[in-house]
Design an enzyme around this catalytic site. Structure first.
Site, PDB file in Angstrom:
ATOM      1  N   HIS A   1       0.888  -1.179  -0.173  1.00 24.37           N
ATOM      2  CA  HIS A   1      -0.222  -0.062   0.102  1.00 24.37           C
ATOM      3  C   HIS A   1       0.902   1.163   0.124  1.00 24.37           C
ATOM      4  CE1 HIS A   1      -3.794   2.395   0.995  1.00 24.37           C
ATOM      5  NE2 HIS A   1      -2.627   3.042   1.473  1.00 24.37           N
ATOM      6  N   GLU A   2       1.884   1.372   0.903  1.00 27.66           N
ATOM      7  CA  GLU A   2       2.629   2.621   1.113  1.00 27.66           C
ATOM      8  C   GLU A   2       3.437   2.582  -0.163  1.00 27.66           C
ATOM      9  OE1 GLU A   2       1.639   4.743   3.140  1.00 27.66           O
ATOM     10  OE2 GLU A   2       0.592   3.319   4.511  1.00 27.66           O
TER      11      GLU A   2
ATOM     12  N   HIS B   1       1.862   4.751  -2.884  1.00 28.29           N
ATOM     13  CA  HIS B   1       1.880   6.185  -2.702  1.00 28.29           C
ATOM     14  C   HIS B   1       3.483   6.406  -3.011  1.00 28.29           C
ATOM     15  CE1 HIS B   1      -1.880   6.983  -0.599  1.00 28.29           C
ATOM     16  NE2 HIS B   1      -1.497   5.953   0.392  1.00 28.29           N
TER      17      HIS B   1
ATOM     18  N   GLU C   1      -4.332   8.104  -3.270  1.00 28.28           N
ATOM     19  CA  GLU C   1      -5.078   6.778  -2.573  1.00 28.28           C
ATOM     20  C   GLU C   1      -5.139   5.737  -3.873  1.00 28.28           C
ATOM     21  OE1 GLU C   1      -4.647   6.110   0.374  1.00 28.28           O
ATOM     22  OE2 GLU C   1      -5.947   4.486   0.798  1.00 28.28           O
TER      23      GLU C   1
HETATM   24 ZN    ZN Z   1      -3.013   5.084   1.584  1.00 29.71          ZN
END
Ligand code: ZN
Length: 485
Positions: free
Chosen positions: A250-251, A254, A279
């Site tokens: 997830h990170e 980003h 996101e």
């Molecule tokens: Zn996030």
């Protein structure tokens, strides 16, 4: 503009350090440093001469390039917005945020909403003042615009409700099916080996460790003091999920976005157009790629080498079902891809009622419970599992939650469009992520804030924002995993 970016860069570095390596006794002083930097930045953003210069460039932009025009638009939007807020209110909000945060911790500790409620009420009163000073068409618009520039409640709400009306019955049908076995994910998995595996996967997917790093923190996040110095954090337990791996994917999403903004470093458009769009990148990599069959076709043999005892007898199909288990549970951050948006919807509806003064803070726990039961069929055991689980409202972050769902909707639309262009599954199964990252780099990352989020997405996907691509995506994925039409 470059000086503002530099101040932001140092604030981000100081905040990253506060959550990773700063000595416990040094944190208070660090908080003061961050407050000073925020005050200096705010003073510069609302500076009168700066505002006049932006006005002049906005009305007479002859000779400006497209990039420069976009920089003026973004800088002016920020200036105009912050200039409407009285300095006293800005300071009161910052001070109230730390009081409300402490009351939130106290309320959680004692499992007593009444200890949190009075400070939350004061915070809410200040947010009402803030929204009124910003003077948008509705109060909620004023708050939403900070995180999702250009988005309005009148546009957002029909999309969220359209999603709700299709998602709630689909989730119910999935939940009627037998839950897959996920016991093997509890391990124990040795933390150092998890971190090594995570780092290997994140690097193979395309995160540039010469332009970034990964460290440990209590809550995973991504920050970028520079687009060539992007910092991911993770946390590690004995279990594989929750654990370091998926939160890192997830990170990483980003972080890949941030690294892709390098060419626009130190400019007002060297950023995502909205939190929702940011996101979309984390959700795309974590869920559409990281929780897909082809991904584990490639990486499961590698994971088995790291954990032969724990994963030796697990095949790709069983692994995939386990990491895509759908459950009606209390906690948003642990929610699966399918139920996650229902957690967001509930928060959106409650915070909108709060800011419109249609719901009193004292009635919040009961309203929370009623919506949890309606959307997920789950009754929270107490307010820690309910209304006190998220940090956002305590720090004044109202209007933030919808960006998570917008991220999921954008990610689904991006995935659908990308699939029409490239053979995603074949590339992923072969461990060849470059075509996918390249596609995102060209169309999304490198664009920075040249266009508002919805305009950029319209250009990328050819479609207006809506819930249909997301529903097509989850019906196909979870329909197959759970045998539901
Ligand atoms: Zn996030």
């Amino acid at each position: 503009m470059q000086e503002l970016e530099d101040i932001g860069s140092m604030a981000s570095l100081a905040a990253w350090d506060e959550q990773t390596y700063c000595a416990v006794k040094g944190r208070e002083a660090r908080g003061q440093v961050l407050a000073t930097l925020a005050a200096i930045r705010h003073e510069r953003v609302v500076d009168g001469a700066y505002g006049e210069a932006l006005d002049e460039l906005a009305t007479d932009g002859d000779g400006l390039s497209d990039d420069q025009r976009a920089m003026v638009r973004v800088a002016k939007h920020l200036h105009d917005r912050e200039a409407r807020l009285p300095a006293d209110l800005v300071r009161e909000l910052a001070e109230q945020a730390s009081r409300t945060f402490r009351a939130w911790l106290d309320g959680r500790e004692s499992r007593d909403f009444a200890r949190y409620a009075p400070e939350l009420e004061r915070m809410l009163a200040l947010k009402v003042q803030e929204a009124d000073a910003l003077a948008y068409e509705t109060r909620y618009d004023a708050l939403l615009d900070e995180y999702e520039p250009g988005m309005r409640t009148s546009r957002l709400e029909p999309i969220l409700h359209g999603l709700r009306d299709e998602l709630v019955p689909f989730v119910q049908r999935v939940l009627e099916r037998p839950a897959p076995d996920r016991s093997f994910l509890d391990g124990p998995f040795e933390p150092e080996a998890q971190l090594a595996l995570t780092r290997r996967i994140v690097g193979e997917v395309g995160f540039d460790f010469e332009a970034g790093r990964q460290d440990l923190s209590a809550h995973p996040f991504c920050s970028s003091p520079s687009k060539r110095d992007v910092r991911l954090t993770t946390r590690v337990y004995d279990s594989l999920e929750p654990g370091a791996l998926f939160s890192s994917l997830h990170e990483m999403g980003h972080g890949l976005y941030e690294q892709g903004l390098a060419a626009r470093e130190r400019t007002a458009i060297g950023r995502a157009p909205s939190l929702g769009l940011h996101e979309s990148q984390s959700r795309f990599w974590e869920n559409q790629i990281g929780r897909s069959g082809p991904f584990w076709q490639h990486f499961l043999p590698i994971a088995k080498e790291a954990f032969p005892a724990q994963l030796g007898g697990v095949d790709a199909d069983r692994f995939l079902r386990a990491v895509n288990r759908v459950a009606a549970d209390a906690i948003r951050v642990d929610a699966d891809e399918l139920t996650y948006n229902l957690h967001i919807l509930l928060r959106y509806e409650l915070e909108r009622a709060l800011i419109d003064e249609e719901l009193a803070v004292a009635d919040l726990p009961a309203a929370w419970q009623a919506k949890m039961e309606a959307y997920l069929g789950y009754t929270p055991r107490d307010d820690v599992e309910g209304v006190m689980q998220d940090i956002h409202w305590s720090s004044g972050g109202l209007g933030y939650f919808p960006t998570y769902t917008l991220g999921n909707l954008y990610a689904a639309a991006i995935g659908e469009r990308m699939r029409a262009d490239i053979e995603i599954d074949e590339h992923v199964a072969a461990g060849d992520f470059a075509p996918i990252l390249g596609w995102l780099r060209e169309r999304v990352h490198s664009q920075g804030f040249l266009l508002p989020a919805e305009d950029l997405m319209q250009r990328v996907t050819g479609e207006p924002l809506g819930h249909a691509p997301f529903m097509r995506y989850v019906r196909a994925k979870f329909g197959a995993l759970y045998g539901v039409e």
